[in-house]
Design a protein around this motif. Sequence first.
Motif, mmCIF file in Angstrom:
data_model
loop_
_atom_site.group_PDB
_atom_site.id
_atom_site.type_symbol
_atom_site.label_atom_id
_atom_site.label_comp_id
_atom_site.label_asym_id
_atom_site.label_seq_id
_atom_site.Cartn_x
_atom_site.Cartn_y
_atom_site.Cartn_z
ATOM 1 N N CYS A 166 0.753 -1.118 0.113
ATOM 2 C CA CYS A 166 -0.129 0.150 -0.145
ATOM 3 C C CYS A 166 0.855 1.327 0.173
ATOM 4 N N ARG A 167 0.582 2.361 -1.160
ATOM 5 C CA ARG A 167 1.444 3.444 -1.008
ATOM 6 C C ARG A 167 1.507 4.407 0.354
ATOM 7 N N PHE A 168 0.179 4.269 0.989
ATOM 8 C CA PHE A 168 -0.063 4.917 2.109
ATOM 9 C C PHE A 168 0.807 4.354 3.401
ATOM 10 N N ALA A 169 1.114 2.996 3.379
ATOM 11 C CA ALA A 169 1.524 2.412 4.544
ATOM 12 C C ALA A 169 2.459 3.225 5.482
ATOM 13 N N SER A 170 3.618 3.563 4.943
ATOM 14 C CA SER A 170 4.473 4.283 5.714
ATOM 15 C C SER A 170 3.960 5.386 6.578
ATOM 16 N N ARG A 171 2.765 5.843 6.326
ATOM 17 C CA ARG A 171 2.327 6.888 6.966
ATOM 18 C C ARG A 171 1.115 6.600 7.832
ATOM 19 N N CYS A 172 0.655 5.371 7.865
ATOM 20 C CA CYS A 172 -0.650 4.854 8.162
ATOM 21 C C CYS A 172 -0.487 4.561 9.588
ATOM 22 N N GLU A 173 -1.461 5.045 10.451
ATOM 23 C CA GLU A 173 -1.244 4.415 11.966
ATOM 24 C C GLU A 173 -1.883 2.875 12.109
ATOM 25 N N HIS A 174 -2.249 2.451 11.243
ATOM 26 C CA HIS A 174 -3.051 1.202 11.265
ATOM 27 C C HIS A 174 -2.064 0.049 10.538
ATOM 28 N N CYS A 175 -1.026 0.493 10.110
ATOM 29 C CA CYS A 175 -0.242 -0.223 9.306
ATOM 30 C C CYS A 175 0.155 -1.652 9.760
ATOM 31 N N MET A 176 -0.066 -2.795 8.970
ATOM 32 C CA MET A 176 -0.113 -3.982 9.275
ATOM 33 C C MET A 176 0.976 -4.898 8.478
ATOM 34 N N PRO A 177 1.820 -5.907 8.651
ATOM 35 C CA PRO A 177 2.827 -6.456 7.966
ATOM 36 C C PRO A 177 2.476 -6.554 6.263
ATOM 37 N N GLN A 178 1.144 -7.123 6.065
ATOM 38 C CA GLN A 178 0.784 -7.292 4.704
ATOM 39 C C GLN A 178 0.765 -6.187 4.018
ATOM 40 N N CYS A 179 0.320 -5.105 4.537
ATOM 41 C CA CYS A 179 0.516 -3.873 3.886
ATOM 42 C C CYS A 179 1.710 -3.494 3.386
ATOM 43 N N MET A 180 2.804 -3.889 3.515
ATOM 44 C CA MET A 180 4.077 -3.529 3.317
ATOM 45 C C MET A 180 4.386 -4.597 1.805
ATOM 46 N N GLU A 181 3.579 -5.700 1.883
ATOM 47 C CA GLU A 181 4.106 -6.787 1.216
ATOM 48 C C GLU A 181 3.234 -6.740 -0.312
ATOM 49 N N GLU A 182 2.074 -6.325 -0.059
ATOM 50 C CA GLU A 182 0.885 -6.385 -1.480
ATOM 51 C C GLU A 182 0.088 -5.334 -1.314
ATOM 52 N N ALA A 183 -0.122 -4.624 -2.283
ATOM 53 C CA ALA A 183 -1.256 -3.586 -2.386
ATOM 54 C C ALA A 183 -2.612 -4.170 -2.136
ATOM 55 N N PRO A 184 -3.235 -3.524 -1.319
ATOM 56 C CA PRO A 184 -4.701 -4.162 -1.077
ATOM 57 C C PRO A 184 -5.542 -3.841 -2.057
ATOM 58 N N GLU A 185 -6.689 -4.786 -2.395
ATOM 59 C CA GLU A 185 -7.495 -4.768 -3.592
ATOM 60 C C GLU A 185 -8.357 -3.448 -3.273
ATOM 61 N N TYR A 186 -9.007 -3.034 -4.535
ATOM 62 C CA TYR A 186 -9.657 -1.907 -4.428
ATOM 63 C C TYR A 186 -11.384 -2.819 -4.462
ATOM 64 N N VAL A 187 -11.908 -2.559 -3.387
ATOM 65 C CA VAL A 187 -13.205 -3.397 -3.268
ATOM 66 C C VAL A 187 -14.616 -2.501 -3.116
ATOM 67 N N GLU A 188 -15.745 -2.995 -3.514
ATOM 68 C CA GLU A 188 -16.889 -2.340 -3.116
ATOM 69 C C GLU A 188 -17.220 -2.743 -1.872
ATOM 70 N N THR A 189 -16.724 -1.949 -0.868
ATOM 71 C CA THR A 189 -17.002 -2.415 0.708
ATOM 72 C C THR A 189 -18.470 -2.182 0.970
ATOM 73 N N LEU A 190 -19.210 -1.125 0.508
ATOM 74 C CA LEU A 190 -20.411 -0.949 0.843
ATOM 75 C C LEU A 190 -20.988 -0.589 -0.720
ATOM 76 N N PRO A 191 -22.134 -0.743 -0.871
ATOM 77 C CA PRO A 191 -22.825 -0.196 -2.254
ATOM 78 C C PRO A 191 -22.383 0.976 -2.840
ATOM 79 N N GLY A 192 -21.480 1.034 -3.759
ATOM 80 C CA GLY A 192 -21.326 2.301 -4.299
ATOM 81 C C GLY A 192 -20.121 2.794 -3.607
ATOM 82 N N HIS A 193 -19.657 2.063 -2.663
ATOM 83 C CA HIS A 193 -18.348 2.778 -1.860
ATOM 84 C C HIS A 193 -17.139 1.988 -1.899
#
Length: 323
Positions: free
Chosen positions: A286-313
Amino acid sequence: MGNDKRIPLIETKNLKKYFKTGSGMLHAVDSINIKLFQGETIGIVGESGCGKSTLGRTILKLIDPTEGEVLFNGQDISNYNTRKMRPLRKEMQIIFQDPYSSLDPRKSVIDIISEYMLIQKTLKSRKEAYNHAAELMDLVGLARRYADAYPHELDGGRRQRIGIARALSLNPKFIVCDEPVSALDVSIQAQILNLLMDIQDELNLSYMFVTHDLSVVKHISDNIMVMYLGVCVEFATSDDLFENPLHPYTQVLLDAIPEPSLDKRDQPFKLIKGEVSSPIDPKPGCRFASRCEHCMPQCMEEAPEYVETLPGHFVACYMVNEK
Ligand SMILES: Nc1ncnc2c1ncn2[C@@H]1O[C@H](COP(=O)(O)OP(=O)(O)O)[C@@H](O)[C@H]1O
Ligand SMILES: [Mg+2]
């Protein structure tokens, strides 16, 4: 959004714009997917340097995409050359942040507004162009007594009205508004935003409204896309984004909007900690990982997918999508 049967006026499919630099490939715009329908506004928000202007310029084909597609009214224009773009130029315009540098200081207001009509020969004579320019002055709320004035004689708000009138002069369907109020006094900003919204209603225009300031796009946008270092991290309707921001970066942007109430006004903005990653040959993750207060190990390894988490969101974040 996914099931919408209408043809978007503007659509991008995995649109990329990379720049070769001395130290590597700069990923200014990296796989952006947008659908913009007639009469609607998409707000593009993110910090300076995240690729907003490059995205706008690539869609307008002022610069060529590295990869991906730009569609205008369903027609793939990605590979159109200058000649094939010519008739489309009238349909797509841009309004800049600093009208002063985009207005010829030696030309009068009426000449500047007539400029494109005379170049494109959309009207038969100079007189007709002047007549239409005068009508456009009425439309953008610029008193006709300024017709013979020069840009330096007018304030920022009036100069931006000239830029808007010129952008409207060829009857476009789509306008990229690139930080159109960022250089203006706060008191003038609302006037120009209201003007843009009134004109949109009247002419059924589509806007791509680019800004680093989330508060500016709240009322003007139907949908908002939040960009971080070339990628889209969140997309939602304006209401959903403000009511329920899901990406940590969007939350930081919202926190940075100054409080209008007096007692909170002196509080310092919450600054994002950590180092900004480089857009040059970006690392995986994730490109934001180095500044993210919730950063987890997987965030540094692979970019998270872009997902329709809620309808239209849509959101690209492991924390949000693995709850
Ligand atoms: N012509 C160019 N050549 C090389 N790099 C560029 C060029 N135009 C923009 N960039 C880089 O692309 C990134 C995105 O820039 P830009 O689209 O202007 O961002 P924004 O409008 O969000 O401030 C920045 O890192 C910028 O330095
Ligand atoms: Mg910009």
